[in-house]
Design a protein around this motif. Structure first.
Motif, short mmCIF file in Angstrom:
data_model
loop_
_atom_site.label_atom_id
_atom_site.label_comp_id
_atom_site.label_asym_id
_atom_site.label_seq_id
_atom_site.Cartn_x
_atom_site.Cartn_y
_atom_site.Cartn_z
N ALA A 180 0.88 -1.08 0.05
CA ALA A 180 0.09 -0.04 -0.09
C ALA A 180 0.75 1.25 0.08
O ALA A 180 0.66 2.41 -0.64
CB ALA A 180 -0.97 0.11 1.18
N ALA A 181 2.11 1.16 0.78
CA ALA A 181 2.74 2.45 0.82
C ALA A 181 3.56 2.68 -0.78
O ALA A 181 3.46 3.90 -0.97
CB ALA A 181 3.93 2.24 1.62
N LYS A 182 3.79 1.61 -1.60
CA LYS A 182 4.35 1.90 -2.86
C LYS A 182 3.25 2.14 -3.74
O LYS A 182 3.29 3.35 -4.64
CB LYS A 182 4.93 0.77 -3.44
CG LYS A 182 6.23 0.35 -2.82
CD LYS A 182 6.86 -0.75 -3.52
CE LYS A 182 8.34 -1.04 -2.92
NZ LYS A 182 8.98 -2.35 -3.75
N ALA A 183 2.09 1.96 -3.51
CA ALA A 183 0.76 2.34 -4.29
C ALA A 183 0.55 3.88 -4.14
O ALA A 183 0.30 4.46 -5.07
CB ALA A 183 -0.33 1.44 -4.20
N GLY A 184 0.63 4.21 -2.79
CA GLY A 184 0.48 5.54 -2.51
C GLY A 184 1.72 6.50 -3.03
O GLY A 184 1.42 7.79 -3.62
N HIS A 185 3.03 6.05 -3.06
CA HIS A 185 4.02 6.49 -3.55
C HIS A 185 3.69 6.86 -5.30
O HIS A 185 4.08 7.79 -5.70
CB HIS A 185 5.48 6.02 -3.52
CG HIS A 185 6.43 6.57 -4.12
ND1 HIS A 185 6.97 7.73 -3.75
CD2 HIS A 185 7.04 6.20 -5.34
CE1 HIS A 185 8.14 8.03 -4.50
NE2 HIS A 185 8.08 7.32 -5.70
N LEU A 186 3.27 5.86 -5.80
CA LEU A 186 2.88 5.97 -7.43
C LEU A 186 1.81 6.87 -7.65
O LEU A 186 2.21 7.77 -8.57
CB LEU A 186 2.50 4.68 -7.82
CG LEU A 186 3.63 3.58 -7.96
CD1 LEU A 186 2.95 2.21 -8.44
CD2 LEU A 186 4.64 3.92 -8.96
N THR A 187 0.96 7.11 -6.61
CA THR A 187 -0.10 8.19 -6.95
C THR A 187 0.45 9.53 -6.48
O THR A 187 -0.02 10.47 -7.17
CB THR A 187 -1.63 7.79 -6.41
OG1 THR A 187 -1.32 7.35 -4.99
CG2 THR A 187 -1.88 6.38 -7.04
N ARG A 188 0.94 9.51 -5.45
CA ARG A 188 1.47 10.95 -4.90
C ARG A 188 2.62 11.77 -5.69
O ARG A 188 2.69 12.77 -6.00
CB ARG A 188 1.85 10.81 -3.70
CG ARG A 188 0.44 10.60 -2.63
CD ARG A 188 0.93 10.96 -0.90
NE ARG A 188 2.33 9.93 -0.74
CZ ARG A 188 2.10 8.84 -0.31
NH1 ARG A 188 0.95 8.08 -0.18
NH2 ARG A 188 3.27 8.27 -0.03
N GLU A 189 3.68 10.91 -5.97
CA GLU A 189 4.79 11.16 -6.56
C GLU A 189 5.24 10.92 -7.98
O GLU A 189 5.57 11.71 -8.67
CB GLU A 189 5.96 10.72 -5.73
CG GLU A 189 5.87 10.78 -4.13
CD GLU A 189 6.12 12.37 -3.75
OE1 GLU A 189 6.59 12.99 -4.50
OE2 GLU A 189 5.46 12.63 -2.64
N VAL A 190 4.87 9.83 -8.66
CA VAL A 190 5.29 9.16 -9.91
C VAL A 190 4.30 9.99 -10.79
O VAL A 190 4.48 9.95 -12.09
CB VAL A 190 5.42 7.95 -9.97
CG1 VAL A 190 6.08 7.40 -11.15
CG2 VAL A 190 6.41 7.48 -8.72
N GLY A 191 3.07 10.22 -10.57
CA GLY A 191 2.01 10.65 -11.64
C GLY A 191 0.99 9.47 -11.99
O GLY A 191 0.43 9.70 -12.98
N TYR A 192 0.98 8.53 -11.30
CA TYR A 192 -0.15 7.33 -11.69
C TYR A 192 -1.62 7.89 -11.07
O TYR A 192 -1.60 8.43 -10.05
CB TYR A 192 0.17 6.24 -10.79
CG TYR A 192 1.17 5.26 -11.69
CD1 TYR A 192 0.86 4.12 -12.48
CD2 TYR A 192 2.57 5.31 -11.61
CE1 TYR A 192 1.65 3.27 -13.05
CE2 TYR A 192 3.41 4.75 -12.53
CZ TYR A 192 3.09 3.76 -12.98
OH TYR A 192 4.10 2.96 -13.97
N ASP A 193 -2.45 7.56 -12.10
CA ASP A 193 -3.86 7.99 -11.40
C ASP A 193 -4.40 7.03 -10.70
O ASP A 193 -5.20 7.25 -9.64
CB ASP A 193 -4.66 7.88 -12.71
CG ASP A 193 -4.22 9.02 -13.81
OD1 ASP A 193 -4.64 10.17 -13.33
OD2 ASP A 193 -3.88 8.55 -14.86
N ALA A 194 -4.11 5.59 -10.72
CA ALA A 194 -4.40 4.59 -9.84
C ALA A 194 -3.38 3.67 -9.60
O ALA A 194 -2.67 3.47 -10.71
CB ALA A 194 -5.88 4.13 -10.23
N ALA A 195 -3.22 3.06 -8.19
CA ALA A 195 -2.25 1.94 -8.25
C ALA A 195 -2.87 1.05 -7.13
O ALA A 195 -3.66 1.56 -6.20
CB ALA A 195 -0.91 2.20 -7.73
#
Length: 346
Positions: A180-195
């Motif tokens: 879940a932490a990585k999923a949050g990083h993807l949406t907050r920092e990397v620009g993913y719309d959903a993870a």
């Protein structure tokens, strides 16, 4: 400069997850270059998922009780050829050792762009970034406004793929990862719309929830259930770019993915894999695409940096278990943050 050198050898073939016991650090006198060669003191080392494949008894795999190989950046400290100057920074593939003897044919000189650190040449400007760039622009031929799913999205290739896709005009960007932490990083920092965390349920259900309208392209680093889920989610004329199969690297008995092969025909899908080694001619094109965005701040290199060559095995094993975010790089203790960056000559 140290008077001795350290190399890492593989001592046994793993079955399943490798451990530290499959490796040994070997100390030897500092090597001396022969005429026509040079001694390089290595500064940065790349550890990559493909190293796990090479640990097995496969053609081109690692030999036992011999130095391993890998992408590395170092400084020439002794030269016996006018074609290599002491003090210059070079890229080569004789990694997993503190010192390497190289010839001019075995190195690549790195262009120095203002404000771009050396680590970028092992992440977004290196083989990791080139894999992402080739996958999107040559294999998938991603078009502006398309929807993309990336498996193992928080790894080196996954983060580079997501950031490059944003620059190329992707519409909806969805990724899978291992926490879940990585999923949050993807949406907050990397620009993913959903993870989503693939541990949370059936991959098909999770992907359907994240991309209810389906996807046009999948960049797949995992294989297994996530590949099968992508086949189901793809729209007509969808494309799958096969980069890796990390779900099977440490589980050799895992069954192959099951999906409806009729979907490939009925939806006119294309599934294509590639090796980045066949696309090195696009390196300059990658620089032209990525460097201006790095300099402007629109593009960030996602990196996990581990200090100390003595931790290279731990870094590799941690990467296989998903302990990193972005590209994992090992840095020599003598390197200071920014010490090698910013001296541009282009």
């Amino acid at each position: 400069m140290n008077e001795s050198a350290l190399t890492v050898h593989q001592t046994a073939r793993p079955y399943g997850h490798p451990t530290a016991g499959h490796f040994a650090f070997v100390e030897s006198p500092l090597p001396e270059p022969a005429a026509g060669g040079a001694l390089v003191e290595n500064l940065y080392w790349s550890v990559d998922p493909y190293h796990r494949e090479l640990m097995d008894d496969v053609p081109g795999g690692f030999a036992l009780d011999a130095p391993l190989e890998g992408r590395t950046i170092g400084r020439v400290v002794a030269s016996r050829t006018p074609r290599l100057t002491e003090g210059e920074i070079v890229f080569h593939r004789q990694g997993w050792r503190t010192h390497s003897v190289v010839t001019p044919e075995e190195i690549r000189r790195l262009p120095r762009f203002d404000g771009v650190p050396l680590t970028a040449y092992l992440s977004v400007l290196g083989g990791t970034g080139l894999t992402a760039y080739v996958g999107l622009t040559r294999i998938a031929r991603l078009r502006e406004g398309e929807d993309l799913f990336v498996s193992a999205a928080a790894g080196g290739v996954g983060t580079a793929t997501g950031r490059f896709a944003r620059l190329l005009g992707v519409r909806r960007l969805v990724g899978s990862t291992g926490s879940a932490a990585k999923a949050g990083h993807l949406t907050r920092e990397v620009g993913y719309d959903a993870a989503f965390d693939y541990h949370d349920g059936d991959a098909g259900d999770l992907l359907r929830e994240a991309a209810p309208g389906g996807i046009d392209v999948c960049v797949d680093n995992v294989g297994g259930e996530q590949l099968a889920a992508a086949v189901r989610a793809l729209r007509h004329h969808g494309r799958i770019v096969r980069v890796g199969t990390i779900s099977q690297y440490n589980t050799p008995d895992a069954p192959p993915p099951r999906f409806d092969h009729a979907d490939v025909v009925e939806k006119s899908l294309r599934i294509e894999g590639f090796h980045v080694r066949d696309h090195h001619h696009l390196q300059e094109e990658l620089y032209e695409f990525a460097v201006p965005h790095l300099q402007s701040g629109r593009l960030t290199a996602d990196e996990t940096v581990v200090d100390g060559f003595e931790h290279i095995v731990d870094a590799f094993l941690g990467m296989l278990r998903g302990h990193n975010t972005g590209k994992i790089i090992v840095r020599d203790h003598t390197v200071r943050d920014g010490a090698e960056a910013g001296r541009g000559d282009r």
